[in-house]
Design an enzyme around this catalytic site. Structure first.
Site, PDB file in Angstrom:
ATOM      1  N   LYS A 189     -40.030   2.933   6.297  1.00 50.92           N
ATOM      2  CA  LYS A 189     -40.841   2.174   6.584  1.00 50.92           C
ATOM      3  C   LYS A 189     -40.266   0.763   6.476  1.00 50.92           C
ATOM      4  CE  LYS A 189     -43.665  -0.622   5.735  1.00 50.92           C
ATOM      5  NZ  LYS A 189     -43.605  -1.896   6.147  1.00 50.92           N
ATOM      6  N   GLY A 242     -38.426  -4.148  -3.143  1.00 51.25           N
ATOM      7  CA  GLY A 242     -39.452  -5.242  -2.846  1.00 51.25           C
ATOM      8  C   GLY A 242     -40.035  -5.828  -4.014  1.00 51.25           C
ATOM      9  N   SER A 243     -41.239  -6.063  -3.814  1.00 44.49           N
ATOM     10  CA  SER A 243     -41.736  -7.036  -4.952  1.00 44.49           C
ATOM     11  C   SER A 243     -42.369  -5.933  -6.181  1.00 44.49           C
ATOM     12  CB  SER A 243     -43.124  -7.975  -4.526  1.00 44.49           C
ATOM     13  OG  SER A 243     -44.248  -7.032  -3.925  1.00 44.49           O
ATOM     14  N   GLY A 247     -44.464  -2.204  -6.023  1.00 41.69           N
ATOM     15  CA  GLY A 247     -43.742  -1.287  -6.875  1.00 41.69           C
ATOM     16  C   GLY A 247     -44.756  -0.709  -7.943  1.00 41.69           C
ATOM     17  N   GLU A 265     -36.443  -1.056  -6.788  1.00 40.96           N
ATOM     18  CA  GLU A 265     -35.550  -2.144  -6.985  1.00 40.96           C
ATOM     19  C   GLU A 265     -36.322  -3.463  -6.711  1.00 40.96           C
ATOM     20  OE1 GLU A 265     -32.423  -1.837  -7.949  1.00 40.96           O
ATOM     21  OE2 GLU A 265     -31.647  -0.205  -7.258  1.00 40.96           O
TER      22      GLU A 265
HETATM   23  P1  NAD Z   1     -42.976  -6.531  -0.715  1.00 45.13           P
HETATM   24  O1  NAD Z   1     -43.112  -5.682  -1.998  1.00 45.13           O
HETATM   25  O2  NAD Z   1     -44.176  -7.621  -0.255  1.00 45.13           O
HETATM   26  O3  NAD Z   1     -42.465  -5.667   0.473  1.00 45.13           O
HETATM   27  C1  NAD Z   1     -41.328  -4.725   0.591  1.00 45.13           C
HETATM   28  C2  NAD Z   1     -41.862  -3.672   1.423  1.00 45.13           C
HETATM   29  O4  NAD Z   1     -43.129  -2.992   0.821  1.00 45.13           O
HETATM   30  C3  NAD Z   1     -42.276  -3.908   2.876  1.00 45.13           C
HETATM   31  O5  NAD Z   1     -41.904  -3.158   3.577  1.00 45.13           O
HETATM   32  C4  NAD Z   1     -43.701  -3.918   3.036  1.00 45.13           C
HETATM   33  O6  NAD Z   1     -44.300  -3.649   4.142  1.00 45.13           O
HETATM   34  C5  NAD Z   1     -43.847  -2.738   2.036  1.00 45.13           C
HETATM   35  N1  NAD Z   1     -45.340  -2.786   1.351  1.00 45.13           N
HETATM   36  C6  NAD Z   1     -46.064  -3.738   1.193  1.00 45.13           C
HETATM   37  N2  NAD Z   1     -47.364  -3.401   0.658  1.00 45.13           N
HETATM   38  C7  NAD Z   1     -47.277  -2.062   0.424  1.00 45.13           C
HETATM   39  C8  NAD Z   1     -47.906  -1.099   0.046  1.00 45.13           C
HETATM   40  N3  NAD Z   1     -49.430  -1.215  -0.761  1.00 45.13           N
HETATM   41  N4  NAD Z   1     -47.559   0.224  -0.109  1.00 45.13           N
HETATM   42  C9  NAD Z   1     -46.392   0.566   0.214  1.00 45.13           C
HETATM   43  N5  NAD Z   1     -45.590  -0.287   1.014  1.00 45.13           N
HETATM   44  C10 NAD Z   1     -45.825  -1.687   0.898  1.00 45.13           C
HETATM   45  O7  NAD Z   1     -41.682  -7.411  -0.825  1.00 45.13           O
HETATM   46  P2  NAD Z   1     -40.975  -8.572   0.374  1.00 45.13           P
HETATM   47  O8  NAD Z   1     -41.957  -9.678   0.346  1.00 45.13           O
HETATM   48  O9  NAD Z   1     -40.885  -7.873   1.607  1.00 45.13           O
HETATM   49  O10 NAD Z   1     -39.577  -8.808  -0.384  1.00 45.13           O
HETATM   50  C11 NAD Z   1     -39.357  -9.836  -1.432  1.00 45.13           C
HETATM   51  C12 NAD Z   1     -39.340  -8.926  -2.803  1.00 45.13           C
HETATM   52  O11 NAD Z   1     -38.163  -7.851  -2.629  1.00 45.13           O
HETATM   53  C13 NAD Z   1     -38.768  -9.796  -3.767  1.00 45.13           C
HETATM   54  O12 NAD Z   1     -39.440  -9.774  -5.082  1.00 45.13           O
HETATM   55  C14 NAD Z   1     -37.338  -9.601  -4.062  1.00 45.13           C
HETATM   56  O13 NAD Z   1     -36.813  -9.955  -5.106  1.00 45.13           O
HETATM   57  C15 NAD Z   1     -37.339  -8.205  -3.855  1.00 45.13           C
HETATM   58  N6  NAD Z   1     -36.029  -7.673  -3.609  1.00 45.13           N
HETATM   59  C16 NAD Z   1     -35.315  -6.874  -4.499  1.00 45.13           C
HETATM   60  C17 NAD Z   1     -34.120  -6.700  -4.221  1.00 45.13           C
HETATM   61  C18 NAD Z   1     -33.326  -5.914  -5.139  1.00 45.13           C
HETATM   62  O14 NAD Z   1     -32.297  -5.154  -4.723  1.00 45.13           O
HETATM   63  N7  NAD Z   1     -33.611  -5.487  -6.471  1.00 45.13           N
HETATM   64  C19 NAD Z   1     -33.583  -6.913  -2.925  1.00 45.13           C
HETATM   65  C20 NAD Z   1     -34.254  -7.713  -2.170  1.00 45.13           C
HETATM   66  C21 NAD Z   1     -35.499  -8.053  -2.408  1.00 45.13           C
END
Ligand code: NAD
Length: 495
Positions: A189, A242-243, A247, A265
């Site tokens: 996804k 992601g965020s 998570g 992560e």
């Molecule tokens: P996000 O959590 O908003 O989205 C990440 C992914 O999750 C996207 O594909 C999104 O479509 C999906 N998503 C959103 N809502 C969801 C739900 N309810 N259920 C399942 N999936 C869902 O994060 P973002 O804004 O895309 O990215 C930024 C975040 O990612 C920051 O917090 C950043 O620190 C983190 N990040 C971490 C690492 C790492 O390796 N630790 C690397 C890159 C980014």
């Protein structure tokens, strides 16, 4: 490296409407709905992606499960998987210019960084796990003589991969490559604002000979397709970057559905600590500026909290300011730009909200703090530094995920450790010192998945990446990541 003329040709390439990738072929979304893809370079739409829904996720999971069941991949000789994945790495390298430019049009990362960090790094990761997988052995347990205890390593089944928009191809490869190498089938996804390179990856994988259904991609909104993947009863694991809030949702989805395992992560608020005996303050300042401002600060391990020892504070800040103001922010598809666009207008607005709050809470703005190049229609932000940041401020505690640095000063090593460990995160960190003992003490004392010493970032695929505390758990990269995608099975045989 790519040439400017190649970039200028590729940036005009027609992309059109992109479908899902299920069962080895392009597919329409069940609803027929689509989402416009807006480029952060100029704020204009340049393509569309299918707006998937739970029915599409179900279709992809069924396809992955069917492929897993046939054994054409899951039970294939590791040498076969190695061959196909190596061919995929070669195909990515053959299409490196196309993939790099496509990704930049989607998310705005400066091309110099994107070129290496996205297609080239993804190809390297895929090759790494391809080469590793025929060197992974099972075990014979040290049992009594009248039994034989065998420990088999088996793929989990269907693995869901959910990644963010900052480096979708690189982060996607960190999960897809070990999952596939281990024999799993995968449903990806992608992030809704940067899906195009992962769709292209699936096409190249099919061209490389990956059997149909082994790698599926369902685009769409996170709250719809991501949630459906998280809740699906036939998905065995989800590897997520992601965020923090998303998570947490995934952990809930798992609890509410089939207890699928979840690897997280998440974000960071990583401390970058400069001691007075740093080997070269000027170089430390240049690397520190890059460590927060490249890709407009949209790097999970970005050094977003700078801690500087008081005795060199003024000197270091002068060097930092000069390194920061030298960074050229502009069109990410211009090779002369050091920093490209913020990924979306929404993210830019969020960054500016952090600036307003930091000012209101009493931090001092040293440079930046504003949108720039608004006449382009794109989302650009000046690299921003605040000093006099204190621990109670939002800027010291919450991740911006933008080009905003908060600076604090410290007197002693103990104070530096206390400040470094004073957030809920524990992803990355750095220490600048000439004293070996100080460096080793700091490596032990800092709660983080990685401690850089006299550098920032750049750790390659040979070492694990991941966090402690609320930066998540599970590791990407290195041979350790393979363990996440392999299940142990015991055979206890009476002799
Ligand atoms: P996000 O959590 O908003 O989205 C990440 C992914 O999750 C996207 O594909 C999104 O479509 C999906 N998503 C959103 N809502 C969801 C739900 N309810 N259920 C399942 N999936 C869902 O994060 P973002 O804004 O895309 O990215 C930024 C975040 O990612 C920051 O917090 C950043 O620190 C983190 N990040 C971490 C690492 C790492 O390796 N630790 C690397 C890159 C980014």
């Amino acid at each position: 490296m790519i040439s400017q003329s190649a970039i200028d040709t590729l940036r005009k390439a027609e992309i059109g409407a992109r479908g899902l990738f299920i069962d080895g072929a392009q597919a329409e979304a069940a609803s027929g709905a689509s989402l416009l893809v807006i480029s952060p370079i100029d704020g204009r739409p340049f393509a569309s992606i299918a707006d998937g829904n739970p029915a599409d996720i179900d279709r992809a999971v069924r396809s992955a499960r069917k492929a897993f069941g046939t054994g054409s991949w899951s039970r294939a000789a590791p040498a076969f998987r190695k061959k196909v994945l190596t061919r995929l790495a070669e195909l990515i390298e053959r299409h490196v210019d196309e993939l790099a430019v496509l990704g930049v049009r989607d998310n705005g990362t400066e091309i110099g960084m994107a070129y290496k960090a996205e297609p080239l790094s993804a190809a390297g990761t895929i090759r790494y796990y391809a080469e590793a997988i025929d060197k992974v052995y099972g075990e014979i347990a040290p049992t009594a003589d009248n039994v034989l205890g065998l420990i088999h390593k088996e793929p989990l089944g269907v693995v869901g991969v959910i990644v963010p928009w900052n480096f979708p191809l690189m982060i996607g490869a960190w999960k897809i490559a070990p999952a596939l190498a281990a024999g799993n089938c995968v449903v990806v996804k992608p992030p809704e604002i940067a899906s195009l390179t992962l769709l292209r990856l699936a096409e190249l994988a099919a061209e490389a000979g990956l059997p149909a259904g082994v790698l599926n991609v369902v685009t769409g909104r996170g709250a719809v397709t991501g949630e459906a993947l998280g809740l699906h009863g036939d998905v065995d694991a989800i590897a997520f970057t992601g965020s923090g809030p998303v998570g947490r949702r995934l952990l809930e989805y798992s609890a509410r559905s089939n207890l699928k395992r979840i690897f997280l992560e998440l974000g960071g608020k990583s401390p970058n600590i400069v001691f007075a005996d740093a080997p070269d303050l000027k170089q430390a300042a240049v690397v520190s500026a890059n460590g927060i401002f490249r890709n407009s600060g949209q790097v999970c391990v970005a050094g977003s909290r700078l801690l500087v020892q008081a005795s060199v504070y003024d000197r270091f800040m002068d060097e930092l300011l000069s390194a920061t103001t030298r960074l050229k922010v502009g069109d990410p598809l211009d090779l002369a730009s050091d920093v490209g666009a913020v990924s979306s207008a929404e993210q830019l607005a969020k960054n500016l909200g952090f600036v307003a709050k930091a000012t209101e809470e009493g931090a001092r703005l040293v440079t930046g703090g504003e949108r720039i190049l608004a006449e382009t229609g794109g989302s650009y932000m000046a690299p921003t530094i605040f000093e006099n940041v204190t621990q109670d401020m939002q800027l010291a505690r919450e991740e911006v995920f933008g080009p905003v640095l908060g600076v604090m000063r410290f007197e002693t090593e103990e104070e530096a450790v206390r400040l470094a460990n004073s957030t809920v995160y524990g992803l990355a960190s750095a220490v600048w010192t000439s004293n070996l003992a100080t460096a080793h003490r700091m490596v032990r004392a800092i709660n983080a998945g990685v401690v850089h010493v006299n550098t920032y970032g750049g750790a390659d695929v040979t070492v694990p990446l991941g966090g402690v505390k609320q930066s998540g758990f599970g590791r990407d990269k290195s041979l350790h990541a393979l363990e996440k995608y392999l299940e142990l099975k015991t055979a206890w045989i009476a002799l």
